[in-house]
Scaffold this motif. Structure first.
Motif, PDB file in Angstrom:
ATOM      1  N   LEU A   1       0.795  -1.222   0.000  1.00  0.00           N
ATOM      2  CA  LEU A   1       0.000   0.000   0.000  1.00  0.00           C
ATOM      3  C   LEU A   1       0.828   1.272   0.000  1.00  0.00           C
ATOM      4  CD1 LEU A   1      -2.869  -1.145   2.377  1.00  0.00           C
ATOM      5  CD2 LEU A   1      -2.770  -1.222  -0.117  1.00  0.00           C
ATOM      6  N   THR A   2       2.097   1.175   0.352  1.00  0.00           N
ATOM      7  CA  THR A   2       2.954   2.352   0.256  1.00  0.00           C
ATOM      8  C   THR A   2       4.365   1.960  -0.159  1.00  0.00           C
ATOM      9  OG1 THR A   2       3.743   4.351   1.368  1.00  0.00           O
ATOM     10  CG2 THR A   2       3.604   2.376   2.706  1.00  0.00           C
ATOM     11  N   LEU A   3       4.925   2.788  -1.013  1.00  0.00           N
ATOM     12  CA  LEU A   3       6.328   2.662  -1.414  1.00  0.00           C
ATOM     13  C   LEU A   3       7.027   3.982  -1.129  1.00  0.00           C
ATOM     14  CD1 LEU A   3       6.400   0.617  -4.742  1.00  0.00           C
ATOM     15  CD2 LEU A   3       7.491   0.042  -2.580  1.00  0.00           C
ATOM     16  N   GLU A   4       6.676   4.578  -0.002  1.00  0.00           N
ATOM     17  CA  GLU A   4       7.290   5.821   0.441  1.00  0.00           C
ATOM     18  C   GLU A   4       7.992   5.560   1.764  1.00  0.00           C
ATOM     19  OE1 GLU A   4       4.923   9.649  -0.517  1.00  0.00           O
ATOM     20  OE2 GLU A   4       3.452   8.180   0.163  1.00  0.00           O
ATOM     21  N   PRO A   5       8.998   6.377   2.089  1.00  0.00           N
ATOM     22  CA  PRO A   5       9.649   6.216   3.394  1.00  0.00           C
ATOM     23  C   PRO A   5       8.658   6.510   4.525  1.00  0.00           C
ATOM     24  CG  PRO A   5      10.984   7.559   1.911  1.00  0.00           C
ATOM     25  CD  PRO A   5       9.651   7.384   1.255  1.00  0.00           C
ATOM     26  N   VAL A   6       8.493   5.558   5.413  1.00  0.00           N
ATOM     27  CA  VAL A   6       7.640   5.707   6.594  1.00  0.00           C
ATOM     28  C   VAL A   6       8.372   5.099   7.776  1.00  0.00           C
ATOM     29  CG1 VAL A   6       5.456   5.650   5.292  1.00  0.00           C
ATOM     30  CG2 VAL A   6       6.421   3.515   6.140  1.00  0.00           C
ATOM     31  N   ALA A   7       7.890   5.399   8.984  1.00  0.00           N
ATOM     32  CA  ALA A   7       8.445   4.735  10.162  1.00  0.00           C
ATOM     33  C   ALA A   7       8.167   3.243  10.040  1.00  0.00           C
ATOM     34  CB  ALA A   7       7.804   5.301  11.421  1.00  0.00           C
ATOM     35  N   ARG A   8       9.067   2.420  10.547  1.00  0.00           N
ATOM     36  CA  ARG A   8       8.881   0.977  10.437  1.00  0.00           C
ATOM     37  C   ARG A   8       7.560   0.581  11.106  1.00  0.00           C
ATOM     38  NH1 ARG A   8      12.738  -2.379   9.059  1.00  0.00           N
ATOM     39  NH2 ARG A   8      14.428  -1.178   9.994  1.00  0.00           N
ATOM     40  N   PRO A   9       6.675  -0.082  10.377  1.00  0.00           N
ATOM     41  CA  PRO A   9       5.373  -0.449  10.948  1.00  0.00           C
ATOM     42  C   PRO A   9       5.509  -1.398  12.134  1.00  0.00           C
ATOM     43  CG  PRO A   9       5.373  -0.693   8.557  1.00  0.00           C
ATOM     44  CD  PRO A   9       6.799  -0.477   8.974  1.00  0.00           C
ATOM     45  N   ASP A  10       4.559  -1.311  13.058  1.00  0.00           N
ATOM     46  CA  ASP A  10       4.575  -2.208  14.213  1.00  0.00           C
ATOM     47  C   ASP A  10       3.391  -3.168  14.211  1.00  0.00           C
ATOM     48  OD1 ASP A  10       2.533  -0.478  14.818  1.00  0.00           O
ATOM     49  OD2 ASP A  10       3.397   0.251  16.694  1.00  0.00           O
ATOM     50  N   ARG A  11       2.593  -3.116  13.140  1.00  0.00           N
ATOM     51  CA  ARG A  11       1.481  -4.069  13.017  1.00  0.00           C
ATOM     52  C   ARG A  11       1.270  -4.413  11.543  1.00  0.00           C
ATOM     53  NH1 ARG A  11      -1.396   0.660  14.940  1.00  0.00           N
ATOM     54  NH2 ARG A  11      -1.233  -0.351  16.950  1.00  0.00           N
ATOM     55  N   PRO A  12       0.752  -5.598  11.279  1.00  0.00           N
ATOM     56  CA  PRO A  12       0.567  -6.007   9.883  1.00  0.00           C
ATOM     57  C   PRO A  12      -0.507  -5.188   9.184  1.00  0.00           C
ATOM     58  CG  PRO A  12      -0.205  -7.721  11.390  1.00  0.00           C
ATOM     59  CD  PRO A  12       0.393  -6.646  12.225  1.00  0.00           C
ATOM     60  N   GLY A  13      -0.293  -4.952   7.903  1.00  0.00           N
ATOM     61  CA  GLY A  13      -1.286  -4.277   7.077  1.00  0.00           C
ATOM     62  C   GLY A  13      -2.406  -5.238   6.696  1.00  0.00           C
ATOM     63  N   PRO A  14      -3.405  -4.741   5.976  1.00  0.00           N
ATOM     64  CA  PRO A  14      -4.580  -5.557   5.669  1.00  0.00           C
ATOM     65  C   PRO A  14      -4.404  -6.554   4.532  1.00  0.00           C
ATOM     66  CG  PRO A  14      -4.839  -3.367   4.742  1.00  0.00           C
ATOM     67  CD  PRO A  14      -3.556  -3.356   5.530  1.00  0.00           C
ATOM     68  N   VAL A  15      -3.349  -6.406   3.728  1.00  0.00           N
ATOM     69  CA  VAL A  15      -3.201  -7.255   2.545  1.00  0.00           C
ATOM     70  C   VAL A  15      -2.493  -8.554   2.914  1.00  0.00           C
ATOM     71  CG1 VAL A  15      -2.227  -7.434   0.226  1.00  0.00           C
ATOM     72  CG2 VAL A  15      -3.133  -5.234   1.047  1.00  0.00           C
ATOM     73  N   VAL A  16      -3.135  -9.673   2.572  1.00  0.00           N
ATOM     74  CA  VAL A  16      -2.566 -10.998   2.818  1.00  0.00           C
ATOM     75  C   VAL A  16      -2.038 -11.544   1.498  1.00  0.00           C
ATOM     76  CG1 VAL A  16      -3.001 -13.359   3.604  1.00  0.00           C
ATOM     77  CG2 VAL A  16      -4.212 -11.434   4.677  1.00  0.00           C
TER      78      VAL A  16
END
Length: 197
Positions: A171-186
């Motif tokens: 869902l994103t290919l931009e620099p973001v803080a490292r996620p701490d929970r899984p996204g919705p796409v399996v």
């Protein structure tokens, strides 16, 4: 000594380690189901991934006009190199290329009529053409930003059996803080990684 010699003869790819020494346990081919996107879920997408034994990450997102994923409009291709991976699933990947192509005449017209909002900033002197890939790394297209080449993106993945989730991809290919929970796409595993010859 025999054990050490035998271990040294095992090819790097058989050890699930890239030449740079990064272990890549999510090797293989993966696919999502039909993902609903856009305002109110009015569009769809199917994303496929290939993670090679040498640490290459390739993703392809086929976007569709409707939520049932039945009329292709835009194809996005991503190529990156995995540069870091921890036992906690922390994954760093360096952007090598982001490319888009438009496969639908209506979408093509919108990209060319609204170059700043939808057409990734390409002007009418550089119009989009059907099924012609363009480099969009470092650009914003229809509200979706893409990191510039050589940018290192920080993500995290969760692997449960043959199911894989990322915190940011796809869902994103931009620099973001490292996620701490899984996204919705399996993503579901559909094949083994290609082995170099």
């Amino acid at each position: 000594m025999l054990t050490l010699s035998a271990a040294l003869e095992v090819p790097v790819h058989a050890q699930d380690v890239s030449p740079g020494g990064v272990r890549v346990p999510i090797q293989g081919y993966w696919t999502s189901g039909c993902i609903k996107l856009g305002m109110g879920g009015r569009h769809g997408a199917v994303v496929t991934l290939h993670v090679s034994p040498l640490g290459m990450l390739r993703a392809q997102a086929q976007m569709f006009a409707g939520p049932s994923c039945d009329r292709p409009t835009v194809l996005a291709r991503y190529r990156g190199e995995i540069t870091g991976n921890s036992a906690l699933g922390e994954l760093d990947h360096r952007v090598e290329a982001v490319r888009l192509s438009v496969a639908d005449k209506d979408a093509l017209q919108l990209y060319n009529e609204h170059p700043d909002r939808l057409g990734c900033g390409f002007t009418l002197t550089q119009p989009w053409e059907l099924n012609r890939e363009r480099d969009v790394a470092g650009r914003t297209c229809g509200g979706q930003g893409f990191a510039a080449a050589e940018t290192v993106l920080k993500d995290r993945y969760w692997l449960e059996g043959e199911e894989l989730r990322f915190g940011a991809l796809p869902l994103t290919l931009e620099p973001v803080a490292r996620p701490d929970r899984p996204g919705p796409v399996v993503f579901y595993k559909i094949g083994l990684a290609d082995r170099p010859e």
